[in-house]
Scaffold this active site. Structure first.
Site, PDB file in Angstrom:
ATOM      1  N   GLY A  55      43.189  46.838  32.174  1.00  0.00           N
ATOM      2  CA  GLY A  55      42.148  46.294  31.302  1.00  0.00           C
ATOM      3  C   GLY A  55      42.798  45.668  30.091  1.00  0.00           C
ATOM      4  O   GLY A  55      43.968  45.964  29.791  1.00  0.00           O
ATOM      5  N   CYS A  82      48.340  50.587  34.662  1.00  0.00           N
ATOM      6  CA  CYS A  82      48.430  49.863  33.381  1.00  0.00           C
ATOM      7  C   CYS A  82      47.505  50.499  32.328  1.00  0.00           C
ATOM      8  O   CYS A  82      47.748  51.619  31.909  1.00  0.00           O
ATOM      9  CB  CYS A  82      48.128  48.389  33.620  1.00  0.00           C
ATOM     10  N   TYR A  83      46.416  49.835  31.939  1.00  0.00           N
ATOM     11  CA  TYR A  83      45.502  50.445  30.981  1.00  0.00           C
ATOM     12  C   TYR A  83      45.035  51.808  31.494  1.00  0.00           C
ATOM     13  O   TYR A  83      44.909  52.774  30.731  1.00  0.00           O
ATOM     14  CB  TYR A  83      44.290  49.526  30.748  1.00  0.00           C
ATOM     15  N   HIS A 172      51.716  46.848  37.914  1.00  0.00           N
ATOM     16  CA  HIS A 172      50.586  46.598  38.822  1.00  0.00           C
ATOM     17  C   HIS A 172      51.019  46.639  40.283  1.00  0.00           C
ATOM     18  O   HIS A 172      51.484  45.635  40.810  1.00  0.00           O
ATOM     19  CB  HIS A 172      49.973  45.220  38.504  1.00  0.00           C
ATOM     20  N   GLU A 174      49.237  46.565  42.790  1.00  0.00           N
ATOM     21  CA  GLU A 174      48.303  45.821  43.651  1.00  0.00           C
ATOM     22  C   GLU A 174      48.672  44.348  43.803  1.00  0.00           C
ATOM     23  O   GLU A 174      48.177  43.683  44.712  1.00  0.00           O
ATOM     24  CB  GLU A 174      46.867  45.949  43.118  1.00  0.00           C
ATOM     25  N   ASP A 230      30.142  33.060  55.233  1.00  0.00           N
ATOM     26  CA  ASP A 230      29.394  34.305  55.019  1.00  0.00           C
ATOM     27  C   ASP A 230      28.081  34.328  55.785  1.00  0.00           C
ATOM     28  O   ASP A 230      27.788  35.284  56.498  1.00  0.00           O
ATOM     29  CB  ASP A 230      29.100  34.511  53.520  1.00  0.00           C
ATOM     30  N   LYS A 372      35.916  38.602  51.325  1.00  0.00           N
ATOM     31  CA  LYS A 372      35.963  37.410  52.180  1.00  0.00           C
ATOM     32  C   LYS A 372      36.836  37.597  53.422  1.00  0.00           C
ATOM     33  O   LYS A 372      36.444  37.243  54.527  1.00  0.00           O
ATOM     34  CB  LYS A 372      36.506  36.246  51.341  1.00  0.00           C
TER      35      LYS A 372
END
Ligand code: XMP
Length: 516
Positions: A55, A82-83, A172, A174, A230, A372
């Site tokens: 964040g 992180c945050y 991070h 991710e 979609d 997606k």
């Protein structure tokens, strides 16, 4: 109960990526804003683990997002990123301060050392590159925590209290820039949270089909089909579940790409569904006449889409037994958790006026928890053709926002042909891996040219291609010159009224992907 992980969102820019990374490990993850779920609700939901996102704030400021300390008493493992890591340290009695000198602030790729006896780093090399982005520093880690990772500048980029199952990393895991990041997330899930990993698209598909059948019963379903990935996948899912109780209403607004309408229609031929193709080109073109402002074009097309659909819905003779379905997907419903914004936006009235929606028994949005790439996977699972499933994103207003200035039938025809040639040549060149989205834009600039023996004064066409994962930032694609050359030669020879082709070499930011 289905295994799931809670991604507690503190306003980080990568929150969706975290959930995707967890799902890639075959574990269902859902994102909730930090201030929209209580410790009691977390417990009741039976989460196997919690990941605190990053964040933009500093934990030591009063108005920064905080977490109820009771979350740490639930016996559920926590991974703070992180945050999220700093917040865990701050809440459990550590001390987080602004980094005093530049060396403790870290941004970008950083060589990092890991303690591989820690469950989070089990089986990893002892060193690797991690992606840092923090200006704050953990001056003191809380009691019970060990330092399990360091960089040259910072002695505590990873902390762990393995007894309680609490882990924190300043970097991070991710993002793709972090080497072994996916392994760390897998370790958290399997070594710490002890998940079994049962979330698969096949399973989701079967479960959802069964649930839809039960819910819909003998009712009919009216689906708004735009022709995009979609709504096409949703149509296939509903077709599988309820067959001829489904009516897919495909509104062709006339700003589709070449052959797009026919492709969509033929993809559904194998299912026993009612397919209504509404050719509303005239209606849309009339509304767009003389409109040059991009936002106005978007508004007009959006509103008209609703009206056309409404007319069809009225013809359909809706009853309270019937359902309305639309292809809302997870990124549409997630809001950044920071601040007081509602977590889940209401999309129910987006397409149809409230009074009409209320005529239906319920609005179905069965894809509203999928990303997606998962939707593409589901489409394949259901047997939709690859050209539909792997389609690049296409904006709802279509070619109308790729024609600068007013939109006319003639301009649409020119652009459709040029765009088709560009797409065909990219497909033939084998460049589709690097071209995430590519298309042509018809400008309203004319220029002088020479063709044969004559002077021309015709339109300028822009070719645009970007390389990106998330479309929030994008690089212009380095398409080989010979491919660009083939496209250029073909377009000026095959498409009348174009005498100049330019290639857009701006990334996002500062430009956007689309021109309007
Ligand atoms: P920009 O131009 O904002 O585009 O960088 C990012 C992505 O969003 C798509 N896009 C739209 N999609 N309606 C849509 O459904 C729109 O009005 C719209 N505008 C942009 C764009 O194609 C790209 O993939």
């Amino acid at each position: 109960m289905e295994e799931k992980i809670l991604v507690l969102d503190f306003g980080g820019q990568y929150n969706q990526l975290i959930a995707r990374r967890v799902r890639e490990q075959r574990v269902y993850a859902e994102i909730r804003a930090y201030n929209r779920i209580t410790p009691q609700e977390i417990q009741a939901a039976g989460y196997k683990g919690i990941i605190f996102t990053g964040g933009p704030n500093s934990v030591y400021l009063d108005d920064s997002p905080h977490v109820d300390p009771a979350v740490f008493k639930l016996g559920i493992p926590v991974l703070g990123i992180c945050y999220g890591c700093q917040l865990m340290a701050h809440t459990l009695g550590g001390l987080v301060t602004a980094a005093q000198d530049d060396s403790a602030r870290e941004y970008g790729k950083t060589e990092t050392c890991y303690d591989t006896s820690c469950a989070l780093f089990k089986g990893l090399p002892q060193q690797g590159i991690s992606w840092m982005s923090h200006g704050d520093y953990m001056a003191k880690v809380p009691e019970g925590f060990a330092l399990v990772g360091h960089t040259k500048a910072c002695p505590n980029v990873a902390i762990a209290d393995e007894k309680r199952g609490f882990y924190g990393v300043q970097f991070h895991p991710e993002v793709n820039h972090t080497q072994y990041g996916a392994d760390m997330i897998r370790n958290f899930l399997y070594e710490v949270c002890h998940v079994k990993g049962e979330w698969t698209m096949d399973d989701f598909c079967q479960r959802t089909v069964t649930q839809l059948r039960q819910k819909i019963g003998q009712g009919r379903v009216l689906l708004a089909l735009s022709g995009g990935v979609d709504s096409s996948v949703l149509a296939a899912l509903l077709a599988e579940a309820v067959g001829d109780q489904l009516t897919a209403v495909f509104v062709d607004h006339g700003c589709m790409r070449k052959n797009e309408g026919d492709e969509v229609e033929s993809a559904f031929a194998k299912w026993n569904i009612h397919f209504v193709r509404v050719n509303a080109q005239e209606r849309f073109l009339n509304k767009l006449k003389g409109v040059t402002d991009p936002q106005a074009k978007r508004r007009i097309i959006g509103a008209e889409f609703g009206y056309v659909f409404l007319d069809e819905a009225l013809k359909f003779g809706i009853t309270k037994e019937d359902f309305f379905a639309q292809g809302t997907i997870y990124p549409d419903v997630i809001e950044s958790g920071a601040g007081d914004a509602d977590v889940i936006k209401s999309h129910h009235n987006k397409l149809l006026p409230k009074e009409v929606v209320e005529q239906f028994q319920e609005v179905l949005e069965p894809l509203d928890h999928l990303f997606k790439d998962e939707i593409r996977q589901l489409g394949r699972e259901l047997g939709l053709p690859e050209y539909l499933v792997s389609r690049q994103p296409f904006p709802g207003p279509g070619l109308a926002i790729r024609i600068l200035g007013d939109v006319t039938r003639e301009k649409l025809d020119i652009l459709r042909e040029a765009d088709a040639i560009f797409r065909e040549e990219i497909a033939n060149s084998g460049c589709t891996d690097i071209c995430s989205q590519y298309f042509a834009v018809l400008t309203n600039a004319k220029s002088v040219g020479v063709m044969g023996d004559g002077r021309t004064y015709e339109n300028t066409l822009v070719l645009r291609s970007v390389t990106t994962d998330d479309f929030m930032t994008a690089e212009w694609t380095r398409i080989p010159y010979d491919v660009l050359d083939r496209v250029s030669v073909r377009i000026v020879n095959e498409v009348p009224h174009i005498n100049r082709i330019v290639y857009d070499i701006t990334s996002k930011p500062p430009a956007t992907v689309e021109w309007e």
